[in-house]
Design an enzyme around this catalytic site. Sequence first.
Site, short mmCIF file in Angstrom:
data_model
loop_
_atom_site.label_atom_id
_atom_site.label_comp_id
_atom_site.label_asym_id
_atom_site.label_seq_id
_atom_site.Cartn_x
_atom_site.Cartn_y
_atom_site.Cartn_z
N HIS A 202 -10.43 0.65 0.05
CA HIS A 202 -9.80 -0.40 -0.76
C HIS A 202 -10.73 -1.52 -1.17
O HIS A 202 -10.37 -2.36 -1.98
CB HIS A 202 -8.61 -1.03 -0.01
C1 UD1 Z 1 -7.11 -8.07 0.22
C2 UD1 Z 1 -8.27 -8.91 0.72
C3 UD1 Z 1 -9.25 -8.03 1.49
C4 UD1 Z 1 -8.54 -7.26 2.58
C5 UD1 Z 1 -7.37 -6.49 2.00
C6 UD1 Z 1 -6.60 -5.83 3.13
C7 UD1 Z 1 -8.94 -10.81 -0.71
C8 UD1 Z 1 -9.90 -11.29 -1.72
N1 UD1 Z 1 -9.01 -9.51 -0.39
O1 UD1 Z 1 -7.63 -7.13 -0.70
O2 UD1 Z 1 -10.24 -8.84 2.08
O3 UD1 Z 1 -9.46 -6.36 3.15
O4 UD1 Z 1 -6.50 -7.41 1.31
O5 UD1 Z 1 -5.83 -4.78 2.68
O6 UD1 Z 1 -8.15 -11.58 -0.20
N2 UD1 Z 1 -1.14 -4.68 -4.52
C9 UD1 Z 1 0.09 -4.10 -4.56
N3 UD1 Z 1 0.99 -4.43 -3.60
C10 UD1 Z 1 0.75 -5.32 -2.61
C11 UD1 Z 1 -0.52 -5.93 -2.59
C12 UD1 Z 1 -1.44 -5.59 -3.54
O7 UD1 Z 1 0.37 -3.27 -5.44
O8 UD1 Z 1 1.61 -5.58 -1.78
C13 UD1 Z 1 -2.15 -4.28 -5.53
C14 UD1 Z 1 -2.09 -5.14 -6.79
O9 UD1 Z 1 -2.38 -4.33 -7.87
C15 UD1 Z 1 -3.24 -6.11 -6.56
C16 UD1 Z 1 -4.24 -5.27 -5.79
O10 UD1 Z 1 -3.45 -4.42 -4.97
O11 UD1 Z 1 -3.77 -6.61 -7.74
C17 UD1 Z 1 -5.18 -6.08 -4.92
O12 UD1 Z 1 -4.47 -6.93 -4.02
P1 UD1 Z 1 -5.18 -8.25 -3.42
O13 UD1 Z 1 -4.32 -8.85 -2.37
O14 UD1 Z 1 -5.63 -9.14 -4.51
O15 UD1 Z 1 -6.49 -7.70 -2.77
P2 UD1 Z 1 -6.72 -6.46 -1.78
O16 UD1 Z 1 -7.57 -5.48 -2.49
O17 UD1 Z 1 -5.42 -6.01 -1.23
N1 UDP Z 2 -3.83 -0.15 8.42
C1 UDP Z 2 -2.52 0.33 8.48
N2 UDP Z 2 -2.13 1.26 7.56
C2 UDP Z 2 -2.98 1.74 6.59
C3 UDP Z 2 -4.30 1.24 6.55
C4 UDP Z 2 -4.69 0.28 7.47
O1 UDP Z 2 -1.74 -0.06 9.35
O2 UDP Z 2 -2.54 2.57 5.79
C5 UDP Z 2 -4.25 -1.14 9.41
C6 UDP Z 2 -5.44 -0.70 10.20
O3 UDP Z 2 -5.04 0.09 11.31
C7 UDP Z 2 -6.04 -2.04 10.61
C8 UDP Z 2 -5.74 -2.93 9.42
O4 UDP Z 2 -4.64 -2.30 8.74
O5 UDP Z 2 -5.38 -2.56 11.74
C9 UDP Z 2 -6.91 -3.01 8.51
O6 UDP Z 2 -6.50 -3.58 7.32
P1 UDP Z 2 -7.20 -3.26 5.92
O7 UDP Z 2 -8.00 -2.02 5.99
O8 UDP Z 2 -6.15 -3.36 4.89
O9 UDP Z 2 -8.11 -4.55 5.70
P2 UDP Z 2 -9.53 -5.04 6.29
O10 UDP Z 2 -9.53 -4.87 7.76
O11 UDP Z 2 -10.58 -4.25 5.59
O12 UDP Z 2 -9.58 -6.46 5.86
#
Ligand code: UD1
Ligand code: UDP
Length: 355
Positions: A202
């Site tokens: 992601h």
């Molecule tokens: C965010 C964090 C990242 C973290 C990740 C965990 C920032 C800059 N990034 O990234 O550090 O590792 O969360 O998963 O804060 N979207 C949905 N549904 C949701 C949420 C997001 O469809 O509930 C989609 C939307 O298209 C959105 C995209 O995901 O634009 C990105 O979501 P966003 O929260 O901006 O960043 P992440 O990539 O999720």
């Molecule tokens: N995780 C989860 N379901 C998923 C992917 C990740 O429960 O489908 C959990 C994972 O076990 C860990 C946390 O989410 O505890 C990590 O989050 P993510 O990878 O979204 O973000 P990051 O740690 O890179 O910020």
Amino acid sequence: MKKIVTIVGARPQFIKVAPVSRVLRQSFQEVLVHTGQHYDHKMAGVFFEQLNIPQPDYNLGVGSANHGAQTGEMIIKIEEVLLKEEPDAVLVYGDTNSTLAAAIAASKLHIPIFHIEAGLRSFNRVMPEEINRVLTDHVSSLLFAPTEVAVKNLATEGTSSGVHNVGDVMYDAVIYNAKIAQENHKIEDFGINEEFILATIHRAENTDDPERLKAIFMSLNKLSKKVILPLHPRTEKKLKEQGIFDLVENSTTIKIIEPAPYLEMLFLESNASAIVTDSGGVQKEAYFAKVPCFTLRDQTEWVETVNVGWNTLVNPIKDDLKELVDSYEEKPYVEGLYGDGKASEKIVEYIKNFL
Ligand code: UD1
Ligand code: UDP
């Protein structure tokens, strides 16, 4: 009772808040704020239910947007909550835009900030998370570092006051939940009856670069075992935008599933023969589960996992992922890289002393 406003918004933060909140609420009034950065039930609500996290007192409903708009709207709404609640401190986790927004809002109101997962650095300022961490650390009063490396990173930047190495709260969460996860799931529940590799992708540096994104999914398709991929909505969107969703949709190797709830994820991690990821949390969970990890990034903040040989950094364009996975030889397991599973208790003790 002193009042602490905790501010979270993204999936990994819900997982981290669970063990800390349990201990914190024995001594403090906690007001829980969910910014709404993650909003799909499978990215947010399911974690509150499964981990028994108290329902947020505020859901700011900010949702997805570009960095400026998303962070800006969070700052506006968090400021309103802080002015109303007048807390003694604000507690933040990790490195998302929700973390930074909370840090900016609280620091301008002169409210002490406590940062859990302080001091991590990739030294790659292209990552939005790196900016969020550096800025948050520099306005925090208590900095809860998960490792000695994190403590040193902070010292290098001139920050040593208020820094405490407490270990990693994600280890607390794993200890609490690992057995429950094993007892309540079977591999057949996931439609799998063979050895598999678990993958999660992601990170912006991978999903937002079309060449890297394509290279990653081409190399996942070449792996020798079935690949279970809980698909992050960001990645799904980017694969579709790039017109390469067929690399997962029509693949005989990759099986996509919905983003998994936490217990299902822990179960999949510990039953996988290898993990391929760009997640921060998943790298550590692979180490806790004693499963070799292949991280599709050029740096990691969790350098200890690489140093002990259980995590391998893989450049998705230059390196041959299949060859690296197939030729991996297990290294002796080194215990205790991320503390003793009592990070939450230590954090709450330091907060008591501070307040
Ligand atoms: C965010 C964090 C990242 C973290 C990740 C965990 C920032 C800059 N990034 O990234 O550090 O590792 O969360 O998963 O804060 N979207 C949905 N549904 C949701 C949420 C997001 O469809 O509930 C989609 C939307 O298209 C959105 C995209 O995901 O634009 C990105 O979501 P966003 O929260 O901006 O960043 P992440 O990539 O999720
Ligand atoms: N995780 C989860 N379901 C998923 C992917 C990740 O429960 O489908 C959990 C994972 O076990 C860990 C946390 O989410 O505890 C990590 O989050 P993510 O990878 O979204 O973000 P990051 O740690 O890179 O910020």
